[in-house]
Design an enzyme around this catalytic site. Structure first.
Site, PDB file in Angstrom:
ATOM      1  N   TYR A 135       0.835  -1.198   0.000  1.00 47.96           N
ATOM      2  CA  TYR A 135       0.000   0.000   0.000  1.00 47.96           C
ATOM      3  C   TYR A 135       0.872   1.252   0.000  1.00 47.96           C
ATOM      4  O   TYR A 135       0.618   2.200  -0.756  1.00 47.96           O
ATOM      5  CB  TYR A 135      -0.903  -0.015   1.234  1.00 47.96           C
ATOM      6  CG  TYR A 135      -1.736   1.236   1.428  1.00 47.96           C
ATOM      7  CD1 TYR A 135      -2.947   1.401   0.770  1.00 47.96           C
ATOM      8  CD2 TYR A 135      -1.313   2.247   2.299  1.00 47.96           C
ATOM      9  CE1 TYR A 135      -3.715   2.542   0.957  1.00 47.96           C
ATOM     10  CE2 TYR A 135      -2.074   3.390   2.489  1.00 47.96           C
ATOM     11  CZ  TYR A 135      -3.268   3.525   1.814  1.00 47.96           C
ATOM     12  OH  TYR A 135      -4.027   4.665   1.997  1.00 47.96           O
ATOM     13  N   LYS A 139       0.956   4.300  -2.879  1.00 47.28           N
ATOM     14  CA  LYS A 139       0.649   5.696  -2.574  1.00 47.28           C
ATOM     15  C   LYS A 139       1.824   6.616  -2.918  1.00 47.28           C
ATOM     16  O   LYS A 139       1.617   7.778  -3.294  1.00 47.28           O
ATOM     17  CB  LYS A 139       0.235   5.845  -1.116  1.00 47.28           C
ATOM     18  CG  LYS A 139      -1.158   5.298  -0.835  1.00 47.28           C
ATOM     19  CD  LYS A 139      -2.222   6.012  -1.674  1.00 47.28           C
ATOM     20  CE  LYS A 139      -3.627   5.547  -1.367  1.00 47.28           C
ATOM     21  NZ  LYS A 139      -4.645   6.250  -2.173  1.00 47.28           N
TER      22      LYS A 139
END
Length: 238
Positions: A135, A139
């Site tokens: 993740y 990002k």
């Protein structure tokens, strides 16, 4: 009045963003993965339209772009959709915003949802190619995309937003940040003309912050875009 697309708007920050913009009189088109989750008739009545598709699937991302094109050129696109866990995080958080950006007509404003966790993301783009990214990686990469576009498309502003750790379905009930503040920056960037900087900002609660150094590095930006072009077969227009 602006025509605005918000992705991932079936709940949480996306839905709150879409409703706030609609309440301000804008024509809002929402994207959802599963239309069955749209059970509140009061919400759907205030939106201009709905597009559907699973942003974890490349073919369906193309379908979302085709559906969105039926509404014409958007003034603002808010890339809000996101997931926490791999391998879907790579596609939903990074690949989908890239492909939609590349396929859709250039809007006046682009807004991409980032996270403070991007600061621990990896610059090893083999992780994107191999489908093993976290993740945090996804990002960092979408933040980099946002800042890359800030200097590439004349007439289009592009910003990244950290909404904070807010108590949504993804953030969890223990999240410590303010839920309302979580969408206010996106709404403000979409609708105000006196934003400084006018493009290329990394924002948290309407204040700029310094992102991961790689996100502002032109060489890394170019490498990321080349990898995304190769992975998706979709070229980013000059």
């Amino acid at each position: 009045m602006a025509l605005i697309l918000v992705t991932g708007a079936s709940s949480g920050l996306g839905r709150n963003t879409a409703n706030a913009l609609a309440d301000d009189g804008h024509d809002v088109v929402v994207h959802v993965r599963n239309p069955d989750r749209l059970t509140d008739a009061g919400d759907t009545a205030r939106w201009k339209g709905v597009v559907t598709g699973d942003l974890a699937e490349l073919e369906e991302i193309h379908g979302v772009a085709r559906q969105a094109a039926e509404f014409g050129r958007f003034d603002v696109v808010i890339h809000n959709a996101g997931v926490l866990h791999s391998p879907e995080a790579i596609t939903v958080n990074t690949v989908a915003p890239y492909v939609l950006t590349a396929l859709m007509d250039k809007p006046a404003r682009l807004i991409y949802l980032s996270s403070s966790m991007h600061r621990t993301g990896s610059t090893d783009l083999r992780r994107l190619t191999d489908g093993i990214a976290s993740y945090d990686d996804s990002k960092l990469w979408v933040t980099t995309l946002a800042l890359a576009l800030a200097s590439r498309w004349e007439g289009t502003s592009s910003h990244a937003v950290d909404p904070g750790w807010v108590p949504t379905r993804m953030g969890g009930a223990g999240a410590s940040d303010d839920l309302v503040a979580g969408h206010q920056t996106q709404v403000w960037l979409a609708t105000h003309h006196d934003v400084t900087p006018g493009t290329g900002g990394y924002w948290y609660h309407q204040q700029t912050q310094t992102p991961h150094p790689a996100a502002q590095d032109e060489e890394f930006q170019a490498r990321l875009i080349r990898v995304l072009e190769s992975r998706t077969g979709v070229q980013l227009r000059p």
